[in-house]
Write a protein that holds these residues in place. Structure first.
Motif, short mmCIF file in Angstrom:
data_model
loop_
_atom_site.label_atom_id
_atom_site.label_comp_id
_atom_site.label_asym_id
_atom_site.label_seq_id
_atom_site.Cartn_x
_atom_site.Cartn_y
_atom_site.Cartn_z
N MET B 244 14.62 -20.60 15.49
CA MET B 244 15.01 -18.96 16.10
C MET B 244 16.17 -18.75 15.16
O MET B 244 16.14 -17.44 14.80
N ASP B 245 17.02 -19.51 14.85
CA ASP B 245 18.24 -19.09 14.14
C ASP B 245 17.93 -18.83 12.93
O ASP B 245 18.47 -17.93 12.17
N ALA B 248 16.21 -15.35 12.76
CA ALA B 248 17.03 -14.30 12.85
C ALA B 248 18.05 -14.08 11.66
O ALA B 248 18.12 -12.98 11.38
N VAL B 284 11.74 -13.50 16.35
CA VAL B 284 12.53 -14.52 16.78
C VAL B 284 12.09 -15.12 18.19
O VAL B 284 12.40 -16.36 18.28
#
Lengths: 93, 624
Positions: B244-245, B248, B284
């Motif tokens: 997810m990081d 993003a 995300v």
């Protein structure tokens, strides 16, 4: 309501229910009482007259029970289990 | 062309291997829709053999044709041909687990009594053999009159033959020797039939019994369950987190690149800050949704999910929910969006709705940055016990407050709004099985696709609107201003700031000033945006590491009023507000998708806001 198996023994003249299976070990279905959706479904799930039901286990604190019938295992809460009248084959309870 | 293809309805009980078979027959040639007015997935795929094909309609799993729930009613009505806008199927494909025919034959009889061309596919024939069972399939076919095919869905055995036969249901022979339709007669018929076709009865799965004696042990079972949910939860955090990081930051880098290299134009800004960041806000969620559903489908297909529901059912029963609600609530601790999507495994519509109504109270990972910032700025790091500090305890308290509130409100809803007859609780404990990897992959892909195509659209549109509100109108700096307007100047004159000021009467009792209101407006796109929006309002430099700059600004007293922008009491109030308020556009979109209308998401926005306001007000007064 909390039902503790063994503590709420029914009078011996009344047939016992599936909720007593932890004490009985196994039972033979007499009939499913009522005609609500739960009773209807229990009949369809195989609790037909004469079907043998074996006790497998019960979750702690009067939790749901697992029974074996017709070659599969089913988990029921005691409320639903009380709809199924059973007898111990070869003798009264 | 698809209109001329025969339509085959696929029906079977849960755990019969129906989904695996559907995936094996159709592969990725399937689309997921919604039945109008209800929240049941409608899945249809094409079975293709050379140039010919058939439409395969996957009906919801059912144990009986006497429907007691919404999804079962759809299955039964479709079979009977009584569903509006759904023509009666040209043929019926029944899926039955060869090891549990004793239970499923009575339902098969009832389906055959409908009189449609029917084919019976027996799954798990390999397991039947492994457990010492032997079934005369040829004789069964003779007794029933209809074609019977043995398959092993997860290994692809018998699939080609089955596919071939599905192309033309008109050549399937008619059923014969059928019993009366009353349930006792059907079971008697099944027992007699089974006696004729069974060469060796199937034995109980010894492996399953041995595993269950450990996993369902009264004490050990509970401990293993706790270990299971901890691992489950941790996996979502530690495996999905980096993905997810990465997602993003990739979208953020793209947006920055476009801004740096594109012409300084309204459209460039809209594309970079609105569209790209909006798409990022949607993408995300994908790693988390994919991972969560991969785990859920794996544990479901392996048989453990039903055991977990058994272990936790007593606990959930006190609240008025059932065991299967637990997984959704737990998942919501990572993120309410997949948690709400996971409520599909709950059969009772009331239990499902109650779970959806409280799922956003679970402390999702997007709240953590906000909690971390406010706690580090306002709560002293006084040691309380050993390495445990006041800050750690506060964070734990906020997590617990979310969970307890979810349970509390679920109990309230089940006793009030959602009272009344709920579905009977029963749960089959299938034998442990090794899931099919490709079938799980297909199901996960379907979930992701559904999220992208429905919730994703709303999130993207909402992000664009919020971007517009936060960046428009273009600031008027007056004559003599040099250089382009700063982000702070843009924000101070934006529509969002107007909204923030307009909201002052509503939020000043909670101790928030208009700047914080702008932060709340920004946080509606995603909770973690609260911090970056506030950083913009308070003009914190862009490269603010760990938000220490924002922390300092928030806690430094104003030279004129002598008060810091955020007082201790207001910070506590904000924390409590964040525990309860539904500040998440994505969750709203997911609720809309899963409940089928705007009614429930709007209700949730309203009631959660009311709870948040009252709780924050009380907290503010107490902390002053």
């Amino acid at each position: 309501m909390v039902l503790i198996p063994g503590l709420n023994k029914l009078p011996s003249s009344t047939p016992t229910t599936l909720a007593d299976l932890p004490r009985l070990g196994m039972g033979r279905v007499i009939k499913v009482v009522g005609d609500g959706p739960a009773s209807e479904r229990l009949r369809e799930l195989g609790f037909a007259q004469g079907t043998e039901v074996h006790f497998c286990r019960q979750a702690p604190f009067a939790g749901p029970i697992v029974v074996a019938l017709r070659g599969y295992q089913l988990c029921l809460r005691l409320g639903e289990a009380r709809l199924v009248l059973v007898e111990k084959p070869g003798g009264t309870v | 062309m698809t209109n001329t293809l025969p339509t085959i309805a696929l029906i079977g009980s849960p755990n019969s291997g129906k989904t695996t078979l559907f995936n094996a027959l159709t592969g990725l040639r399937a689309k997921t829709g919604n039945y109008p007015g209800v929240t049941v997935d409608r899945r249809e795929g094409i079975v293709q053999v050379a140039s010919k094909g058939a439409r395969l309609l996957d009906l919801p799993g059912t144990y009986s044709l006497h429907a007691i729930s919404e999804d079962e009613a759809i299955a039964v009505e479709t079979l009977r041909g009584t569903r509006p806008h759904e023509p009666a199927p040209d043929g019926v494909l029944i899926v039955a687990d060869a090891t549990t025919l004793e239970r499923s034959l009575p339902m098969i009889a009832e389906i055959l009594l409908l009189g449609r061309p029917t084919l019976l596919a027996l799954t798990m024939v390999d397991e039947l053999k492994a457990r010492g069972g032997d079934l005369d399939i040829f004789r069964l076919q003779g007794e029933l009159g209809i074609p019977v095919v043995g398959v092993v869905g997860n290994k692809g055995l018998g699939i080609d033959d089955l596919r071939e036969r599905l192309l033309d249901p008109t050549v399937w022979a008619k059923a014969k020797n059928l019993p009366q339709s009353d349930v006792q007669a059907r079971f008697a018929w099944a027992d007699a039939l089974l006696k004729k076709v069974t060469r060796h009865p199937v034995q109980e799965s010894g492996l399953t019994r041995r595993i269950d004696s450990i996993l369902l042990h009264p004490v050990l079972g509970g401990v293993i369950f706790l270990a299971f949910i901890t691992a489950f939860f941790q996996a979502i955090f530690t495996w999905a987190g980096p993905a997810m990081d990465w997602m993003a930051s990739f979208m953020d880098q793209s947006a920055r690149w476009v801004l740096a290299n594109g012409p300084d134009h309204f459209l460039t800004h809209m594309f970079a800050d609105g569209v790209l960041r909006g798409v990022g806000a949607v993408l995300v969620f994908v790693p988390q949704i994919a991972l969560l559903f991969a785990l859920i489908f794996f544990f479901e297909a392996s048989g453990y999910m039903a055991r977990a529901a058994f272990v936790v059912d007593r606990l959930m029963g006190w609240v008025g929910l059932e065991g299967r609600c637990f997984i959704s609530l737990l998942s919501s601790y990572a993120c309410a969006v997949p948690g709400i999507m996971a409520t599909r495994s709950i059969p009772s519509p009331k239990d499902r709705l109650a779970t959806i109504l409280v799922a956003p109270f679970a402390t999702c990972s997007a709240r953590l940055p906000v909690y971390a910032l406010l706690i580090s700025a306002f709560i002293p790091s006084t040691p309380v016990f050993g390495p445990i500090t006041m800050q750690g305890l506060t964070l734990l308290g906020l997590y617990l407050l979310g969970g307890i509130s979810a349970i509390f409100f679920a109990a309230i809803f089940k006793r009030g709004l959602l009272r009344g007859a709920s579905l009977p609780f029963y749960l089959e404990l299938p034998p442990y099985r090794l899931p099919s990897f490709s079938s799980i992959a297909i199901q996960v892909w379907r979930r992701v696709k559904v999220f992208l195509s429905s919730a994703g659209k709303i999130i993207l549109a909402g992000s664009l609107v919020l971007w517009f509100l936060l960046n428009h109108p273009a600031p008027d700096l007056g004559v003599g201003a040099d250089g382009p307007p700063s982000r702070q100047e843009t924000l101070e004159q934006s529509y969002a700031a107007d909204i923030g000021r307009a909201l002052e009467p509503l939020f000043s009792p909670l101790g928030f000033d208009w700047r914080m209101n702008v932060g709340l407006v920004g946080s509606f796109a995603a909770r973690e945006l609260m911090i970056s929006t506030m950083a913009q309002v308070y003009a914190v430099p862009d490269d603010d590491e760990n938000f220490s700059g924002l922390r300092t600004i928030l806690t430094t007293p104003d030279p004129i009023t002598g008060k810091p922008p955020l007082t201790f009491a207001a910070a506590i109030s904000l924390l409590i507000f964040f525990v309860y308020a539904l500040l998440c556009l994505s969750t709203v979109a997911a609720i809309k998708r899963e409940t089928g209308s705007w009614r429930w998401p709007l209700f949730m926005l309203a009631y959660m806001f009311a709870v948040a306001w009252v709780a924050a007000f009380v907290a503010y007064r107490l902390a002053l």
